[in-house]
Design a protein around this motif. Structure first.
Motif, mmCIF file in Angstrom:
data_model
loop_
_atom_site.group_PDB
_atom_site.id
_atom_site.type_symbol
_atom_site.label_atom_id
_atom_site.label_comp_id
_atom_site.label_asym_id
_atom_site.label_seq_id
_atom_site.Cartn_x
_atom_site.Cartn_y
_atom_site.Cartn_z
ATOM 1 N N VAL A 1 10.190 2.161 -8.945
ATOM 2 C CA VAL A 1 9.897 3.250 -8.007
ATOM 3 C C VAL A 1 9.063 2.707 -6.852
ATOM 4 O O VAL A 1 7.994 2.127 -7.075
ATOM 5 N N ILE A 2 9.578 2.878 -5.636
ATOM 6 C CA ILE A 2 8.812 2.576 -4.427
ATOM 7 C C ILE A 2 8.882 3.810 -3.541
ATOM 8 O O ILE A 2 9.951 4.157 -3.045
ATOM 9 N N PRO A 3 7.773 4.513 -3.342
ATOM 10 C CA PRO A 3 7.801 5.727 -2.522
ATOM 11 C C PRO A 3 8.265 5.431 -1.102
ATOM 12 O O PRO A 3 7.921 4.402 -0.513
ATOM 13 N N LEU A 4 9.050 6.345 -0.548
ATOM 14 C CA LEU A 4 9.546 6.165 0.815
ATOM 15 C C LEU A 4 8.399 6.101 1.816
ATOM 16 O O LEU A 4 8.451 5.344 2.788
ATOM 17 N N TRP A 5 7.341 6.878 1.542
ATOM 18 C CA TRP A 5 6.220 6.880 2.481
ATOM 19 C C TRP A 5 5.538 5.527 2.555
ATOM 20 O O TRP A 5 4.987 5.159 3.600
ATOM 21 N N ALA A 6 5.566 4.773 1.448
ATOM 22 C CA ALA A 6 4.939 3.457 1.456
ATOM 23 C C ALA A 6 5.701 2.501 2.363
ATOM 24 O O ALA A 6 5.105 1.712 3.119
ATOM 25 N N VAL A 7 7.029 2.568 2.305
ATOM 26 C CA VAL A 7 7.845 1.687 3.140
ATOM 27 C C VAL A 7 7.727 2.067 4.610
ATOM 28 O O VAL A 7 7.460 1.228 5.478
ATOM 29 N N THR A 8 7.933 3.358 4.905
ATOM 30 C CA THR A 8 7.887 3.799 6.300
ATOM 31 C C THR A 8 6.469 3.653 6.869
ATOM 32 O O THR A 8 6.293 3.222 8.008
ATOM 33 N N GLY A 9 5.465 4.013 6.063
ATOM 34 C CA GLY A 9 4.087 3.890 6.528
ATOM 35 C C GLY A 9 3.684 2.446 6.755
ATOM 36 O O GLY A 9 3.023 2.121 7.745
ATOM 37 N N GLY A 10 4.096 1.556 5.840
ATOM 38 C CA GLY A 10 3.761 0.147 5.993
ATOM 39 C C GLY A 10 4.418 -0.461 7.219
ATOM 40 O O GLY A 10 3.786 -1.205 7.982
ATOM 41 N N PHE A 11 5.702 -0.127 7.432
ATOM 42 C CA PHE A 11 6.395 -0.685 8.591
ATOM 43 C C PHE A 11 5.832 -0.103 9.883
ATOM 44 O O PHE A 11 5.711 -0.811 10.892
ATOM 45 N N ALA A 12 5.486 1.182 9.860
ATOM 46 C CA ALA A 12 4.869 1.784 11.050
ATOM 47 C C ALA A 12 3.533 1.115 11.352
ATOM 48 O O ALA A 12 3.173 0.914 12.527
ATOM 49 N N ALA A 13 2.797 0.741 10.302
ATOM 50 C CA ALA A 13 1.518 0.053 10.511
ATOM 51 C C ALA A 13 1.725 -1.297 11.177
ATOM 52 O O ALA A 13 0.944 -1.706 12.048
ATOM 53 N N THR A 14 2.793 -2.004 10.780
ATOM 54 C CA THR A 14 3.054 -3.304 11.408
ATOM 55 C C THR A 14 3.385 -3.135 12.889
ATOM 56 O O THR A 14 2.944 -3.934 13.724
ATOM 57 N N LEU A 15 4.153 -2.108 13.217
ATOM 58 C CA LEU A 15 4.489 -1.872 14.624
ATOM 59 C C LEU A 15 3.250 -1.494 15.427
ATOM 60 O O LEU A 15 3.079 -1.927 16.570
ATOM 61 N N ALA A 16 2.383 -0.679 14.812
ATOM 62 C CA ALA A 16 1.152 -0.293 15.511
ATOM 63 C C ALA A 16 0.273 -1.518 15.746
ATOM 64 O O ALA A 16 -0.278 -1.705 16.842
ATOM 65 N N ILE A 17 0.145 -2.367 14.722
ATOM 66 C CA ILE A 17 -0.658 -3.581 14.874
ATOM 67 C C ILE A 17 -0.031 -4.514 15.899
ATOM 68 O O ILE A 17 -0.725 -5.138 16.712
ATOM 69 N N GLY A 18 1.300 -4.594 15.874
ATOM 70 C CA GLY A 18 1.990 -5.426 16.862
ATOM 71 C C GLY A 18 1.751 -4.944 18.280
ATOM 72 O O GLY A 18 1.560 -5.746 19.197
ATOM 73 N N THR A 19 1.746 -3.632 18.461
ATOM 74 C CA THR A 19 1.493 -3.074 19.793
ATOM 75 C C THR A 19 0.084 -3.391 20.255
ATOM 76 O O THR A 19 -0.141 -3.852 21.377
ATOM 77 N N VAL A 20 -0.889 -3.142 19.376
ATOM 78 C CA VAL A 20 -2.293 -3.405 19.726
ATOM 79 C C VAL A 20 -2.513 -4.893 19.979
ATOM 80 O O VAL A 20 -3.205 -5.288 20.934
ATOM 81 N N ALA A 21 -1.916 -5.742 19.118
ATOM 82 C CA ALA A 21 -2.099 -7.178 19.250
ATOM 83 C C ALA A 21 -1.482 -7.716 20.539
ATOM 84 O O ALA A 21 -1.934 -8.740 21.071
ATOM 85 N N GLY A 22 -0.458 -7.035 21.026
ATOM 86 C CA GLY A 22 0.224 -7.533 22.224
ATOM 87 C C GLY A 22 -0.303 -6.971 23.521
ATOM 88 O O GLY A 22 0.069 -7.461 24.602
ATOM 89 N N LEU A 23 -1.158 -5.944 23.463
ATOM 90 C CA LEU A 23 -1.615 -5.297 24.703
ATOM 91 C C LEU A 23 -2.439 -6.241 25.570
ATOM 92 O O LEU A 23 -2.171 -6.393 26.770
#
Length: 401
Positions: free
Chosen positions: A361-383
């Motif tokens: 069992v892997i909750p969908l929120w864990a996958v979507t939330g984790g990937f969204a976190a990477t995109l947010a960090i990528g955005t901040v890191a690239g600004l």
């Protein structure tokens, strides 16, 4: 205004163009990309695996609860009002419980002051912690238990010197098959069955059970039950719980203690993952460290590509287009790490679940939330690198190149 005096406008970049210029830096430095994405991947993999393993364990507990049911209650003697007073249940306690509205099945056990050993040659004090209990024929149904080997008590064998062993008791006695004899009360009893594990009744797992009638005739059992087990309908559990004590002992209901064996499993399911919070925090720290690594990589990329930036600026690229280029590159770098981390976390969860016989069992929120976190960090890191790149003077950048 004459056409030759009109202000020139930079061509707009379409989505394909943005992806092309954004991935140019990644394609030219593959080793650096892998190392930078590794930090993001480790953080996401840790978070996905922690949530997945916790959810898989909780799913197993919930399946176990669904199978065992939460509608079983156990009545036993309560604490004495006065010190030294012994509280006992009436001999017909099981019958009284069976008459309570909503009760479907009833079973009982009675403690016996006896010890069981593999043979008479074993010292009396070496019992392995195995208690001896008398058991009614309906006990197995109430517990929803299964026989690993042999048979349960019936109207015939419950009258003779025979025993059914809990699976822990059987292990401690070194017995794997029915038909073996054990030493009890200066005589041999025949083992007719071995129980499967009983998560809701660990006290039965560690016991040797004798038939109710045989316990009376062979072991001087007084017929007073020590524990009365009952199954009721799901809808009537609360009502039955409120009536059990008064039904067993109307004069002194406080002499009867009523417990819910499934409450321990329910509490464990409710608190499953509490320890995982610490590991999630460590995964979050790893993710932040990965984000710092991405930002560092992007800053170095800007310094190394000043000539490219100056050339693009001199050919008409706007500051906004330069910013978009480097933010896109940072997002793609973080996204690659996020995808790799999600795959690694899912694989780790699958390996753990398979090895432990758990549902995966892997909750969908864990996958979507984790990937969204990477995109947010990528955005901040690239600004910051993107803004720094856009502020480079084309002339100075070309001169530096």
């Amino acid at each position: 205004m004459p056409a030759h005096l009109k202000k020139l406008r930079a061509a707009r970049l379409g989505p394909v163009d943005v992806l092309h210029v954004g991935s140019a830096g990644l394609r030219s430095r593959p080793v650096r990309v892998v190392l930078s994405a590794l930090g993001i991947a480790i953080g996401i993999a840790t978070m996905i695996a922690v949530v997945g393993i916790s959810s898989s364990s909780k799913a197993q507990l919930m399946e176990e609860l669904d199978e065992l049911g939460t509608n079983m209650l156990v009545a036993s003697p309560g604490e004495a009002l006065f010190s030294g007073e012994k509280v006992v249940l009436p001999r017909d306690a099981a019958g009284r419980v069976s008459r309570v509205e909503g009760v479907r099945s009833v079973g009982a056990t009675g403690d016996l002051d006896r010890s069981v050993r593999r043979s008479e040659k074993i010292p009396e004090d070496e019992t392995g912690g195995i208690s001896v209990k008398a058991a009614t024929e309906g006990l197995l149904e109430v517990l929803r238990g299964e026989m690993a080997h042999g048979t349960w008590f019936n109207a015939a064998n419950s009258r003779y010197p025979s025993l059914v062993l809990g699976h822990v008791a059987a292990q401690r006695l070194g017995i794997t098959e029915p038909g073996t004899q054990v030493w009890l009360d200066d005589r041999y009893f025949t083992v007719i069955g071995i129980l499967d594990p009983l998560p809701l009744a660990p006290e039965i797992e560690r016991s040797a059970l004798a038939g109710w009638d045989a316990a009376k005739s062979e072991l001087a059992f007084d017929g007073r039950p020590t524990s009365v087990y009952e199954r009721s309908t799901d809808a009537s559990v609360r009502d039955v719980r409120g009536l059990l004590a008064a039904s067993i002992d109307p004069e002194n209901p406080r002499n009867v203690q009523v417990t819910d064996p499934s409450s321990a499993l329910q509490a464990k399911a409710a608190t499953e993952g509490a320890f995982s919070t610490l590991l999630l925090g460590l995964g979050g720290i790893a993710l932040l460290v990965g984000g710092v690594g991405v930002a560092n990589t992007m800053i170095i990329s800007v310094l190394e590509r000043r000539h490219e930036i100056g050339l693009r600026r001199s050919m008409g690229a706007t500051k906004g287009q330069i910013r978009i280029q480097f933010v896109t590159e940072s997002l793609m770098l973080s996204g690659l790490g996020g995808l790799a981390g999600t795959a690694l976390g899912a694989a780790a969860t699958a390996a753990y679940a398979t090895s432990g016989g758990l549902p995966w069992v892997i909750p969908l929120w864990a996958v979507t939330g984790g990937f969204a976190a990477t995109l947010a960090i990528g955005t901040v890191a690239g600004l910051y690198p993107a803004v720094r790149a856009s502020r480079l003077s084309p002339t100075l950048a070309l001169h530096a190149g």
